[in-house]
Design an enzyme around this catalytic site. Structure first.
Site, PDB file in Angstrom:
ATOM      1  NE  ARG A   1      20.338  -1.551  17.907  1.00 34.63           N
ATOM      2  CZ  ARG A   1      20.302  -2.136  16.707  1.00 34.63           C
ATOM      3  NH1 ARG A   1      19.353  -1.806  15.839  1.00 34.63           N
ATOM      4  NH2 ARG A   1      21.194  -3.041  16.375  1.00 34.63           N
TER       5      ARG A   1
ATOM      6  CD  GLN B   1      33.696 -11.182  23.545  1.00 38.53           C
ATOM      7  OE1 GLN B   1      32.472 -11.322  23.555  1.00 38.53           O
ATOM      8  NE2 GLN B   1      34.336 -10.629  22.536  1.00 38.53           N
TER       9      GLN B   1
ATOM     10  N   GLY C   1      34.448  -7.499  20.066  1.00 35.67           N
ATOM     11  CA  GLY C   1      34.011  -7.822  18.709  1.00 35.67           C
ATOM     12  C   GLY C   1      33.813  -9.321  18.519  1.00 35.67           C
ATOM     13  CB  THR C   2      31.941 -11.190  15.902  1.00 38.91           C
ATOM     14  OG1 THR C   2      32.569 -10.503  14.808  1.00 38.91           O
ATOM     15  CG2 THR C   2      30.570 -10.564  16.147  1.00 38.91           C
TER      16      THR C   2
ATOM     17  N   GLY D   1      26.853  -6.879   7.328  1.00 41.47           N
ATOM     18  CA  GLY D   1      28.075  -7.056   6.555  1.00 41.47           C
ATOM     19  C   GLY D   1      27.710  -7.506   5.144  1.00 41.47           C
TER      20      GLY D   1
ATOM     21  CD  GLU E   1      30.751  -6.355   9.628  1.00 45.23           C
ATOM     22  OE1 GLU E   1      29.670  -6.011  10.132  1.00 45.23           O
ATOM     23  OE2 GLU E   1      30.944  -7.498   9.180  1.00 45.23           O
TER      24      GLU E   1
ATOM     25  CG  ASN F   1     -27.275 -28.911  39.476  1.00 46.43           C
ATOM     26  OD1 ASN F   1     -26.646 -27.893  39.762  1.00 46.43           O
ATOM     27  ND2 ASN F   1     -28.156 -28.974  38.484  1.00 46.43           N
TER      28      ASN F   1
ATOM     29  CB  ALA G   1     -25.236 -20.007  41.694  1.00 44.45           C
TER      30      ALA G   1
HETATM   31  C1  UD1 Z   1      27.600  -9.206  12.636  1.00 46.83           C
HETATM   32  C2  UD1 Z   1      28.548  -9.372  11.462  1.00 46.83           C
HETATM   33  C3  UD1 Z   1      27.859  -8.877  10.200  1.00 46.83           C
HETATM   34  C4  UD1 Z   1      26.576  -9.629   9.984  1.00 46.83           C
HETATM   35  C5  UD1 Z   1      25.696  -9.528  11.211  1.00 46.83           C
HETATM   36  C6  UD1 Z   1      24.510 -10.440  11.045  1.00 46.83           C
HETATM   37  C7  UD1 Z   1      30.789  -9.064  12.371  1.00 46.83           C
HETATM   38  C8  UD1 Z   1      31.925  -8.166  12.527  1.00 46.83           C
HETATM   39  N1  UD1 Z   1      29.740  -8.597  11.703  1.00 46.83           N
HETATM   40  O1  UD1 Z   1      27.382  -7.834  12.804  1.00 46.83           O
HETATM   41  O2  UD1 Z   1      28.705  -9.062   9.090  1.00 46.83           O
HETATM   42  O3  UD1 Z   1      25.895  -9.115   8.845  1.00 46.83           O
HETATM   43  O4  UD1 Z   1      26.408  -9.935  12.387  1.00 46.83           O
HETATM   44  O5  UD1 Z   1      23.602 -10.265  12.104  1.00 46.83           O
HETATM   45  O6  UD1 Z   1      30.837 -10.207  12.824  1.00 46.83           O
HETATM   46  N2  UD1 Z   1      29.010 -10.648  20.261  1.00 46.83           N
HETATM   47  C9  UD1 Z   1      29.794 -11.144  21.265  1.00 46.83           C
HETATM   48  N3  UD1 Z   1      30.916 -10.460  21.618  1.00 46.83           N
HETATM   49  C10 UD1 Z   1      31.275  -9.322  20.998  1.00 46.83           C
HETATM   50  C11 UD1 Z   1      30.466  -8.807  19.975  1.00 46.83           C
HETATM   51  C12 UD1 Z   1      29.335  -9.507  19.618  1.00 46.83           C
HETATM   52  O7  UD1 Z   1      29.496 -12.191  21.840  1.00 46.83           O
HETATM   53  O8  UD1 Z   1      32.314  -8.773  21.380  1.00 46.83           O
HETATM   54  C13 UD1 Z   1      27.821 -11.403  19.891  1.00 46.83           C
HETATM   55  C14 UD1 Z   1      26.555 -10.615  20.072  1.00 46.83           C
HETATM   56  O9  UD1 Z   1      26.021 -10.827  21.364  1.00 46.83           O
HETATM   57  C15 UD1 Z   1      25.659 -11.191  18.992  1.00 46.83           C
HETATM   58  C16 UD1 Z   1      26.627 -11.587  17.896  1.00 46.83           C
HETATM   59  O10 UD1 Z   1      27.892 -11.686  18.518  1.00 46.83           O
HETATM   60  O11 UD1 Z   1      24.987 -12.340  19.458  1.00 46.83           O
HETATM   61  C17 UD1 Z   1      26.681 -10.580  16.768  1.00 46.83           C
HETATM   62  O12 UD1 Z   1      27.148  -9.355  17.284  1.00 46.83           O
HETATM   63  P1  UD1 Z   1      26.615  -7.968  16.759  1.00 46.83           P
HETATM   64  O13 UD1 Z   1      27.282  -6.889  17.490  1.00 46.83           O
HETATM   65  O14 UD1 Z   1      25.124  -7.975  16.754  1.00 46.83           O
HETATM   66  O15 UD1 Z   1      27.164  -7.991  15.270  1.00 46.83           O
HETATM   67  P2  UD1 Z   1      26.649  -7.133  14.070  1.00 46.83           P
HETATM   68  O16 UD1 Z   1      27.185  -5.761  14.171  1.00 46.83           O
HETATM   69  O17 UD1 Z   1      25.201  -7.297  13.952  1.00 46.83           O
END
Ligand code: UD1
Ligand code: CA
Length: 486
Positions: free
Chosen positions: A25, A90, A95-96, A154, A169, A404, A407
């Site tokens: 975004r 990664q 995912g996180t 979340g 989530e 001085n 100009a």
């Molecule tokens: C996550 C949390 C959510 C929380 C929110 C707060 C999870 C599943 N959800 O959601 O509960 O309320 O943050 O802001 O954790 N990232 C990686 N690799 C990945 C995915 C993400 O490094 O595969 C990093 C992103 O760059 C970012 C952070 O993890 O810095 C959070 O990822 P994002 O996708 O923004 O998570 P949310 O959906 O916001």
């Protein structure tokens, strides 16, 4: 850092910063965590907080833009001295939970892992310290906050007795769960030995097909590991950046806090909403604006890098001031641009600069110097009481007391290959539109006639004139237009 700071229960702290996401975004070619807030990449803010926690090790998980992100992180780590920063790639980003899995091989089992997001820049170290305390060396501690509009986050699902059960989530939540206003900040502290076990059990059986770090909460409950929610009131500390609008909003909130801190010291800001204090990102100089008593700053000013304002200094509207020391009682009139870069700029006590003046690296103005509109000064010293009030250039010059400088006059300091100095001794008067071709010295008390191009040094006390002699031709007839049709 080499000297690790143990938790109350003696677990060393290791930090994981998730920074692999794309930041779709933002619609930018720059990786999201390198977008700047107050002149510093978002990741730089998170690394500074990590450093304040005295972690044993910091692991940044990178993916999108990894080479750039890692290069920036390495620069910060070097500047921070004994900062043990490692990177885990990664690819792809699943995912996180998957992100933290990539960091695991770099984490020892005896630590407490604090998970941070690279796009959440304003978390205070004290907040993380409190989260670490809440973990007590054995619990899973979640940083939470209640939001008037929790959409997208979340949610913290609690049992009837108030105990945290799990995190759900947004996309997986029922209508009832979506009504919960306590959200997970994305920040947790968890003993590594538990984390390792739980991450091995993650699945991606959810609405987004991702490995959610947040699923470890239900696993902790299942395994009988206590879960603590450390709830704070300050939503700004957990606010993430996902879009240019959010970045701008966080910038304003952060600047507002800086303005309030300055005003608490007695600085008078015409409008706390119209002040910006930023890092000098190009030179990696952290923002540091120090002000003596009774400093006044008008609207729209930007201070970058290290700037000191002495007692009673007045900064007019819309000035940009970077890497400079402004002495007591100096007045900087509106629209003045000052950038000392590495060499710095000094403005002496009671000096007056601007409006529309430009001071460049190595400009050193003594007490009561006046620099007026459209005057540029670079790598030059001006002794007490010297004046250059209009439309002039002083480069590589040494200017004596009370000179001085007229100009339109300039020092021709550059011969196309080398730079040379111009010395203007005390009490010299340089007329308008002069060119002083360096190297050249104008002797003390001398006068240079307007329009002169001075190529040879001049004796003290002399009038020096170097220009074509004026001639007047009597009765001069200007050419006339021919009559039409003639
Ligand atoms: C996550 C949390 C959510 C929380 C929110 C707060 C999870 C599943 N959800 O959601 O509960 O309320 O943050 O802001 O954790 N990232 C990686 N690799 C990945 C995915 C993400 O490094 O595969 C990093 C992103 O760059 C970012 C952070 O993890 O810095 C959070 O990822 P994002 O996708 O923004 O998570 P949310 O959906 O916001
Ligand atoms: Ca996010």
């Amino acid at each position: 850092m080499s000297a690790s700071n143990p938790t109350p229960n003696a677990l060393p702290i290791d930090i994981v910063i998730m920074a692999a996401g794309k930041g779709t975004r933002m619609k930018s070619r720059v990786p999201k965590v390198l977008q700047k807030l107050a002149g510093r990449p978002l990741l730089g803010h998170v690394l500074a907080t990590a450093q304040a926690l005295h972690a044993r090790r910091v692991v940044a998980v990178t993916g999108h833009g990894a080479p750039e992100v890692e290069a920036y992180g390495a620069v910060v780590a070097r500047a921070g001295g004994q900062f043990d920063l490692k990177f885990a790639r990664q690819e792809p980003q699943l995912g996180t939970g998957h992100a933290v899995q990539q960091a695991l091989p770099l984490l020892a089992d005896d630590g407490l892992v604090v998970v941070l997001s690279g796009d959440v820049p304003l978390t205070e170290a004290a907040t993380l310290q409190a989260l670490v305390q809440a973990a007590q060396g054995e619990r899973l501690a979640l940083l939470t906050v209640r939001l008037p509009d929790p959409t997208g986050y979340g949610r913290i699902v609690r049992a009837a007795d108030g105990g945290v059960q799990r995190i759900v989530e947004q996309k997986d939540a029922s209508a009832d769960e979506r009504a919960i206003d306590e959200i997970y900040s994305g920040i947790m502290a968890v003993p590594a030995r538990h984390l390792r076990r739980w991450l091995a059990r993650l699945t991606n059986d959810n609405a987004q097909g991702e490995y959610y770090l947040t699923d470890v909460v239900a696993m902790a409950v299942h395994d009988g590991v206590p879960v603590a929610a450390h709830r704070i009131d300050d939503a700004l500390q957990v606010a993430g950046v996902n879009s240019p609008l959010q970045l701008a909003e966080l910038e304003r909130a952060h600047q507002r806090r800086q303005a309030e801190a300055l005003m608490a010291q007695g600085v008078r800001l015409a409008d706390p909403a119209r002040l910006d204090v930023r890092d000098d990102a190009r030179r990696g100089v952290p923002a540091e604006l120090t002000c003596g008593p009774d400093v006044e700053i008008d609207v729209g000013c930007i201070f970058t890098g290290r700037v000191a304002l002495g007692e009673g200094a007045q900064i007019g509207a819309y000035c940009c001031i970077a890497n400079a020391v402004i002495a007591a009682g100096a007045v900087i009139h509106p629209f003045t641009h000052i950038d000392g870069e590495e060499a710095g700029v000094g403005v002496g006590q009671g000096a007056r600069v601007g409006p529309f003046a430009r001071l460049r690296p190595g400009a050193e103005l003594g007490p009561d110097v006046h620099i007026g509109n459209f005057v540029e000064v670079k790598n030059s010293t001006l002794a007490a009481g010297a004046k250059a009030n209009h439309l002039a250039y002083l480069g590589d010059a040494t200017v004596g007391e009370r000179v001085n400088y007229g100009a339109g006059s300039i020092t021709a300091n550059y011969d196309g290959a080398n730079k040379h100095r111009t010395v203007i001794e005390a009490d010299v008067h340089v007329g308008s539109n002069c060119v002083l071709v360096a190297p050249v010295t104008i002797g003390a008390g001398g006068t240079v006639g307007g329009g002169s191009t001075i190529t040879k040094s001049t004796p003290a006390g002399a009038l020096s004139v170097a220009r074509g002699k004026q001639v007047s031709i009597a009765g001069w007839q200007r050419p006339a237009k021919k009559a039409r049709g003639a």
